[in-house]
Design an enzyme around this catalytic site. Structure first.
Site, PDB file in Angstrom:
ATOM      1  N   GLU A  19     -23.457  10.605  10.471  1.00  0.00           N
ATOM      2  CA  GLU A  19     -22.794  10.837  11.745  1.00  0.00           C
ATOM      3  C   GLU A  19     -21.319  10.474  11.621  1.00  0.00           C
ATOM      4  O   GLU A  19     -20.985   9.370  11.195  1.00  0.00           O
ATOM      5  CB  GLU A  19     -23.474   9.938  12.792  1.00  0.00           C
ATOM      6  CG  GLU A  19     -23.304  10.387  14.206  1.00  0.00           C
ATOM      7  CD  GLU A  19     -24.393  11.371  14.655  1.00  0.00           C
ATOM      8  OE1 GLU A  19     -25.193  11.858  13.819  1.00  0.00           O
ATOM      9  OE2 GLU A  19     -24.415  11.652  15.871  1.00  0.00           O
ATOM     10  N   CYS A  72      -1.983  -3.903  51.478  1.00  0.00           N
ATOM     11  CA  CYS A  72      -1.934  -4.181  52.912  1.00  0.00           C
ATOM     12  C   CYS A  72      -1.007  -5.361  53.129  1.00  0.00           C
ATOM     13  O   CYS A  72      -1.084  -6.368  52.422  1.00  0.00           O
ATOM     14  CB  CYS A  72      -3.339  -4.507  53.413  1.00  0.00           C
ATOM     15  SG  CYS A  72      -3.351  -5.437  54.947  1.00  0.00           S
ATOM     16  N   CYS A 122      -7.170  -3.639  58.949  1.00  0.00           N
ATOM     17  CA  CYS A 122      -6.441  -4.324  60.024  1.00  0.00           C
ATOM     18  C   CYS A 122      -5.298  -3.479  60.579  1.00  0.00           C
ATOM     19  O   CYS A 122      -4.561  -3.933  61.443  1.00  0.00           O
ATOM     20  CB  CYS A 122      -5.921  -5.664  59.523  1.00  0.00           C
ATOM     21  SG  CYS A 122      -4.569  -5.491  58.344  1.00  0.00           S
ATOM     22  N   CYS A 180      -5.445 -10.007  57.935  1.00  0.00           N
ATOM     23  CA  CYS A 180      -6.396  -8.938  57.609  1.00  0.00           C
ATOM     24  C   CYS A 180      -7.757  -9.544  57.295  1.00  0.00           C
ATOM     25  O   CYS A 180      -7.881 -10.404  56.418  1.00  0.00           O
ATOM     26  CB  CYS A 180      -5.866  -8.148  56.409  1.00  0.00           C
ATOM     27  SG  CYS A 180      -7.006  -6.889  55.852  1.00  0.00           S
ATOM     28  N   LYS A 194     -28.789   4.426  16.489  1.00  0.00           N
ATOM     29  CA  LYS A 194     -28.598   5.864  16.631  1.00  0.00           C
ATOM     30  C   LYS A 194     -27.164   6.048  17.133  1.00  0.00           C
ATOM     31  O   LYS A 194     -26.826   5.661  18.255  1.00  0.00           O
ATOM     32  CB  LYS A 194     -29.610   6.437  17.626  1.00  0.00           C
ATOM     33  CG  LYS A 194     -29.563   7.940  17.733  1.00  0.00           C
ATOM     34  CD  LYS A 194     -30.794   8.458  18.489  1.00  0.00           C
ATOM     35  CE  LYS A 194     -30.852   9.971  18.509  1.00  0.00           C
ATOM     36  NZ  LYS A 194     -29.723  10.613  19.156  1.00  0.00           N
ATOM     37  N   TYR A 235       0.837  -1.194   0.000  1.00  0.00           N
ATOM     38  CA  TYR A 235       0.000   0.000   0.000  1.00  0.00           C
ATOM     39  C   TYR A 235       0.881   1.256   0.000  1.00  0.00           C
ATOM     40  O   TYR A 235       0.666   2.194  -0.764  1.00  0.00           O
ATOM     41  CB  TYR A 235      -0.922  -0.020   1.230  1.00  0.00           C
ATOM     42  CG  TYR A 235      -1.820   1.179   1.339  1.00  0.00           C
ATOM     43  CD1 TYR A 235      -3.054   1.205   0.692  1.00  0.00           C
ATOM     44  CD2 TYR A 235      -1.439   2.299   2.075  1.00  0.00           C
ATOM     45  CE1 TYR A 235      -3.887   2.311   0.775  1.00  0.00           C
ATOM     46  CE2 TYR A 235      -2.257   3.415   2.165  1.00  0.00           C
ATOM     47  CZ  TYR A 235      -3.481   3.414   1.515  1.00  0.00           C
ATOM     48  OH  TYR A 235      -4.299   4.517   1.589  1.00  0.00           O
ATOM     49  N   ASP A 236       1.891   1.233   0.864  1.00  0.00           N
ATOM     50  CA  ASP A 236       2.792   2.384   0.958  1.00  0.00           C
ATOM     51  C   ASP A 236       3.491   2.654  -0.369  1.00  0.00           C
ATOM     52  O   ASP A 236       3.699   3.809  -0.748  1.00  0.00           O
ATOM     53  CB  ASP A 236       3.850   2.161   2.044  1.00  0.00           C
ATOM     54  CG  ASP A 236       3.229   2.235   3.433  1.00  0.00           C
ATOM     55  OD1 ASP A 236       2.087   2.730   3.544  1.00  0.00           O
ATOM     56  OD2 ASP A 236       3.874   1.777   4.398  1.00  0.00           O
ATOM     57  N   ASP A 260     -23.747   7.668  18.442  1.00  0.00           N
ATOM     58  CA  ASP A 260     -23.375   8.747  19.340  1.00  0.00           C
ATOM     59  C   ASP A 260     -22.129   9.429  18.786  1.00  0.00           C
ATOM     60  O   ASP A 260     -21.009   9.108  19.159  1.00  0.00           O
ATOM     61  CB  ASP A 260     -23.087   8.145  20.724  1.00  0.00           C
ATOM     62  CG  ASP A 260     -23.472   9.105  21.814  1.00  0.00           C
ATOM     63  OD1 ASP A 260     -23.927  10.212  21.488  1.00  0.00           O
ATOM     64  OD2 ASP A 260     -23.298   8.739  22.995  1.00  0.00           O
ATOM     65  N   LYS A 301     -34.731   5.690  22.606  1.00  0.00           N
ATOM     66  CA  LYS A 301     -33.482   5.915  23.339  1.00  0.00           C
ATOM     67  C   LYS A 301     -33.212   4.774  24.316  1.00  0.00           C
ATOM     68  O   LYS A 301     -34.095   4.366  25.071  1.00  0.00           O
ATOM     69  CB  LYS A 301     -33.579   7.221  24.135  1.00  0.00           C
ATOM     70  CG  LYS A 301     -33.606   8.453  23.262  1.00  0.00           C
ATOM     71  CD  LYS A 301     -32.218   8.957  22.938  1.00  0.00           C
ATOM     72  CE  LYS A 301     -31.657   9.757  24.090  1.00  0.00           C
ATOM     73  NZ  LYS A 301     -30.359  10.351  23.744  1.00  0.00           N
ATOM     74  N   GLU A 328     -32.291   1.634  12.291  1.00  0.00           N
ATOM     75  CA  GLU A 328     -30.830   1.515  12.394  1.00  0.00           C
ATOM     76  C   GLU A 328     -30.347   2.126  13.703  1.00  0.00           C
ATOM     77  O   GLU A 328     -31.076   2.888  14.351  1.00  0.00           O
ATOM     78  CB  GLU A 328     -30.150   2.186  11.204  1.00  0.00           C
ATOM     79  CG  GLU A 328     -30.415   3.666  11.117  1.00  0.00           C
ATOM     80  CD  GLU A 328     -29.667   4.292   9.951  1.00  0.00           C
ATOM     81  OE1 GLU A 328     -28.446   4.130   9.902  1.00  0.00           O
ATOM     82  OE2 GLU A 328     -30.316   4.941   9.110  1.00  0.00           O
ATOM     83  N   TYR A 379     -26.968   8.344   6.919  1.00  0.00           N
ATOM     84  CA  TYR A 379     -28.313   7.866   7.233  1.00  0.00           C
ATOM     85  C   TYR A 379     -29.447   8.718   6.676  1.00  0.00           C
ATOM     86  O   TYR A 379     -30.609   8.414   6.896  1.00  0.00           O
ATOM     87  CB  TYR A 379     -28.500   7.661   8.730  1.00  0.00           C
ATOM     88  CG  TYR A 379     -28.068   8.838   9.594  1.00  0.00           C
ATOM     89  CD1 TYR A 379     -28.716  10.069   9.517  1.00  0.00           C
ATOM     90  CD2 TYR A 379     -27.031   8.697  10.509  1.00  0.00           C
ATOM     91  CE1 TYR A 379     -28.324  11.131  10.302  1.00  0.00           C
ATOM     92  CE2 TYR A 379     -26.629   9.760  11.305  1.00  0.00           C
ATOM     93  CZ  TYR A 379     -27.276  10.968  11.189  1.00  0.00           C
ATOM     94  OH  TYR A 379     -26.890  12.025  11.963  1.00  0.00           O
ATOM     95  N   CYS A 429      -3.469   0.057  56.809  1.00  0.00           N
ATOM     96  CA  CYS A 429      -4.618  -0.655  56.242  1.00  0.00           C
ATOM     97  C   CYS A 429      -5.896  -0.232  56.970  1.00  0.00           C
ATOM     98  O   CYS A 429      -5.971  -0.314  58.197  1.00  0.00           O
ATOM     99  CB  CYS A 429      -4.423  -2.161  56.368  1.00  0.00           C
ATOM    100  SG  CYS A 429      -5.922  -3.072  55.927  1.00  0.00           S
TER     101      CYS A 429
HETATM  102  S1  IVH Z   1     -31.890  10.357  11.176  1.00  0.00           S
HETATM  103  C1  IVH Z   1     -34.760  13.516   9.986  1.00  0.00           C
HETATM  104  N1  IVH Z   1     -30.382   8.374  11.874  1.00  0.00           N
HETATM  105  O1  IVH Z   1     -29.619  11.966  16.083  1.00  0.00           O
HETATM  106  C2  IVH Z   1     -33.909  12.400  10.339  1.00  0.00           C
HETATM  107  N2  IVH Z   1     -30.137  10.440  13.033  1.00  0.00           N
HETATM  108  O2  IVH Z   1     -31.653  13.541  17.655  1.00  0.00           O
HETATM  109  C3  IVH Z   1     -32.533  12.833  10.587  1.00  0.00           C
HETATM  110  N3  IVH Z   1     -28.387  10.420  14.738  1.00  0.00           N
HETATM  111  O3  IVH Z   1     -28.939  15.144  14.910  1.00  0.00           O
HETATM  112  C4  IVH Z   1     -31.822  12.032  11.558  1.00  0.00           C
HETATM  113  N4  IVH Z   1     -27.739   8.364  14.405  1.00  0.00           N
HETATM  114  O4  IVH Z   1     -27.136  13.469  14.685  1.00  0.00           O
HETATM  115  C5  IVH Z   1     -30.712   9.656  12.105  1.00  0.00           C
HETATM  116  N5  IVH Z   1     -29.053   6.557  12.358  1.00  0.00           N
HETATM  117  C6  IVH Z   1     -29.392   7.823  12.579  1.00  0.00           C
HETATM  118  C7  IVH Z   1     -28.749   8.602  13.559  1.00  0.00           C
HETATM  119  C8  IVH Z   1     -29.166   9.917  13.759  1.00  0.00           C
HETATM  120  C9  IVH Z   1     -27.531   9.453  15.106  1.00  0.00           C
HETATM  121  C10 IVH Z   1     -28.438  11.757  15.357  1.00  0.00           C
HETATM  122  C11 IVH Z   1     -28.366  12.895  14.401  1.00  0.00           C
HETATM  123  C12 IVH Z   1     -29.455  13.862  14.800  1.00  0.00           C
HETATM  124  C13 IVH Z   1     -29.876  13.344  16.121  1.00  0.00           C
HETATM  125  C14 IVH Z   1     -31.329  13.573  16.329  1.00  0.00           C
END
Ligand code: IVH
Length: 676
Positions: free
Chosen positions: A177, A430, A415, A436, A119, A39-40, A121, A318, A117, A229, A412
């Protein structure tokens, strides 16, 4: 100046395609087809040509991923179609109401299809492609105005600089995201810690902090990645009419979409998906805080429309938060089985990761210093899965005036014996040994535990009581516990006492490996106990062994050998062993075997998913008896993965690394084959 020869242009185009192709194999599929060195070589050749002919550098060249000079500030970006947020629910009833509203709107109970799908973070972003070329990336900001982060987005290997495939819209705004994988985060933090640099609190903060760097060379070094998404502005006529098909199209264009996505019919099936994902949450290599459920058909979405800032066609389910804030009420110093003294945080109880938590670990004094935490502080605690809750950070601006510093004990706390400071004074131990009470109690808890003597009914609460009442002073006393005195204890009825006595009696017939593990010799875990048992075959041979002979066993190094010898050199340990044997504890003897010559020696197995015929720990024990090592995670060094139904990320990792995978019936025939 001469124009670059045509062959060079062709070579350059081919190089770029090749490099991007290998990027996708490496970063997305974890399945490289060429070595890092190869690759390099490709990359070096690309740089060489671009250096000689800078006019040939294009914005979609992989060379543009390495970052460039820092910007002086961020440019604001207006989202022509606002980036929405989502309504949230936390229970099934609320999800049902969401579907009812949809049914009502259409005046029909016809089953609705949802695209579900995880959500993620991370940080929400928008990517703008013009004629297939990435021209702008921006953060969500307040939904209407975000910041231009194109320089950083370009460094993310998962984001195509140019879309692949055909029928590419003139304008395509993809949303998704940007996040950091858990493994990448851990590795990055470990490196930062080693270099004495600042560590990040969690992958989300790390992703957010990185994406907002002015210097893209910083982002280029960090393990960021992305899932797409949704979409914003798109030239008409290019996208299919369901989200699930849109995601397929994204995939064709080389845009990363979440492989965990699923189309579900009806809200019940979507809820089942939420529960399934919740159960698998910790197997994923990225943090998720729930599931997003979106009406799959775009025309239905359009007919449902939106509220002020949220679409009526989507809902976030959630999961319980894994990080919350609470108050640190006190810090106590706890003494463990081997005498290690650990600070434990006493917290104002909070609900986190699905349970109420009132204690968290603080590891050691170094950790306390690193966090800069004081008693009275508001702290962020984290509990993911079955992991012990820990304090991850302090909210310093909420520190009360009377916050108290945490002072380590001088002797300790149980003890009063002297404290030994080890590993650069970070760890305290200890020196009281079994004098102990805490060490005694913990060693009895360990002895009775499931992986050791497996005495059902003899849990830590009862052991605390028995030690307190001086009915137990050593593990051997377990075998002289009397029915009447047990009956006199709190919450011990006839039935539980009889069950306990039967379990104690049962535990006398034990494998040598379990007994060795139960004794709590320092550094002797289950695997080492198994190796000792296989090699020596009986307890006396181990007691009589020399350090040299111990060292001849694979996996036993000088430190472990030293601890084993030191344990059997202590008269009081030998006394306990005699007392155990006298009480009738009878470890099964076997013919000594050279561990090197066992059928599976030198091989590493991973067991994942559920097996019908036995539990995972039994499977593990059987494999170890055949000389195999059993590991908790899959790597290129894994020889074989035993995968039962429900196997998740470990199975996919094995598949992508080309590690051999066998199912339960193949596993059983493997055991049978070696059953002597
Ligand atoms: S859909 C109108 N899908 O959740 C639909 N959002 O509270 C647009 N987020 O600001 C969002 N994973 O940053 C969607 N699989 C996912 C997500 C997702 C994370 C976040 C997104 C949005 C926030 C909404």
């Amino acid at each position: 100046m001469a124009a670059p020869p045509d062959e060079l242009k062709t070579e350059l185009t081919e190089l770029r395609h090749k490099i991007e192709h290998h990027n996708i194999l490496y970063y997305r599929h974890d399945a490289p087809e060429i070595t890092d060195q190869e690759y390099d070589q490709l990359f070096d050749r690309l740089l060489e040509i671009e250096k000689a002919w800078p006019e040939l550098i294009t914005p979609d060249s992989p060379s543009q991923r390495v970052g460039s000079e820092p910007l002086s500030g961020f440019t604001q970006v207006t989202h022509e179609i606002p980036m929405l947020s989502l309504d949230k629910v936390t229970d099934e009833d609320a999800l049902q109401r969401f579907e009812k509203r949809i049914h009502k709107r259409f005046d029909s109970d016809k089953a609705i299809e949802y695209s579900c799908e995880p959500k993620i973070d991370g940080v929400a972003v928008s990517l703008l492609y013009e004629n297939g070329l990435l021209i702008r990336a921006a953060t969500r900001g307040d939904g209407t105005t975000g910041e231009d982060i194109t320089h950083n987005a370009r460094t993310i290997n998962d984001i195509p600089l140019r879309l692949a495939g055909r029928h590419i819209p003139d304008i395509l705004e993809v949303r998704g995201e940007i996040y950091m994988t858990k493994s990448g985060f851990a590795q990055m933090n470990a490196q930062a810690e080693e270099a004495g640099e600042k560590v990040f609190v969690n992958p989300r903060n790390a992703a957010a902090g990185t994406i907002r760097q002015l210097d893209s060379r910083v982002a280029a070094k960090r393990p960021l990645t992305m899932f797409c998404y949704s979409y914003g502005l798109v030239s008409p006529g290019y996208l299919p009419d369901t989200l699930s098909a849109v995601f397929e199209r994204f995939d064709d264009w080389g845009l990363p979409v979440n492989p965990q996505r699923k189309t579900c019919t009806g809200i019940e099936s979507s809820y089942a998906y939420c529960l399934d994902l919740l159960a698998r949450r910790n197997d994923l290599d990225y943090e998720i805080d729930g599931v997003v459920i979106k009406v799959n058909h775009v025309d239905l979405q359009n007919r449902l429309g939106m509220n002020a800032r949220t679409p009526r066609w989507a809902m976030a389910y959630k999961f319980p938060a894994e990080e919350v804030s609470t108050i640190l009420k006190d810090v106590e110093f706890q003494v463990g089985r081997t005498g290690t003294i650990t600070p434990v945080a006493r917290l104002e109880p909070v609900f986190v990761g699905g349970v109420t938590v009132s204690n968290a670990t603080l590891h050691n004094m170094d950790e306390i210093q690193r966090l800069g935490v004081k008693i009275g502080d508001t702290v962020i605690i984290r509990r993911a899965g079955d992991v012990i809750p820990k304090i991850v950070s302090v909210i310093e601006n909420r520190r009360p005036d009377n916050a108290k510093s945490i002072v380590p004990p001088k002797t300790c706390p149980v003890c009063d014996s002297e404290i030994e400071h080890i590993e650069n004074e970070v760890l305290m131990r200890c020196t009281g040994g079994l004098f102990c009470r805490a060490q005694r109690t913990q060693s009895i808890i360990h002895f009775a535990s499931r992986a050791a003597m497996d005495i059902d009914g003899l849990g830590s609460k009862l052991i605390f009581q028995l030690v307190e009442k001086q009915m137990l002073t050593s593990v051997a006393d377990i075998y002289s516990l009397e029915r009447d005195s047990l009956l006199a204890l709190e919450r011990m009825g006839e039935k539980s006492v009889d069950n306990l006595l039967a379990a104690i009696e049962n535990s006398k017939q034990v494998s040598l490996a379990r007994l060795l593990f139960a004794l709590g010799i320092r550094e002797v875990g289950e695997a080492t106990a198994q190796s000792l048992s296989t090699h020596f075959g009986n307890l006396q041979a181990i007691i009589d062994s020399s350090e040299e002979e111990l060292l001849s066993i694979p996996d036993i190094g000088t430190i472990v050998a030293h601890h084993i010898r030191a344990f059997f050199d202590e008269t009081h340990n030998l006394d306990v062993i005699s007392a155990l044997l006298k009480a009738g504890v009878c470890p099964a003897e076997t013919t000594p075997v050279n561990t090197d010559e066992l059928p599976l020696s030198g091989q590493t197995f991973v067991v994942t998913g559920t097996l019908d015929s036995m539990g995972r720990s039994e499977a593990k024990e059987k494999l170890q008896k055949l000389g195999a090592k059993v590991a908790g995670s899959v790597s290129a060094k894994t020889s074989c993965v035993v995968a039962g139904p429900g196997a998740g990320s470990k199975l996919s990792k094995a598949e992508s690394l080309g590690v051999k995978v066998i199912d339960e019936s193949e596993f059983l025939s493997l055991l049978e084959q070696h059953d002597k």
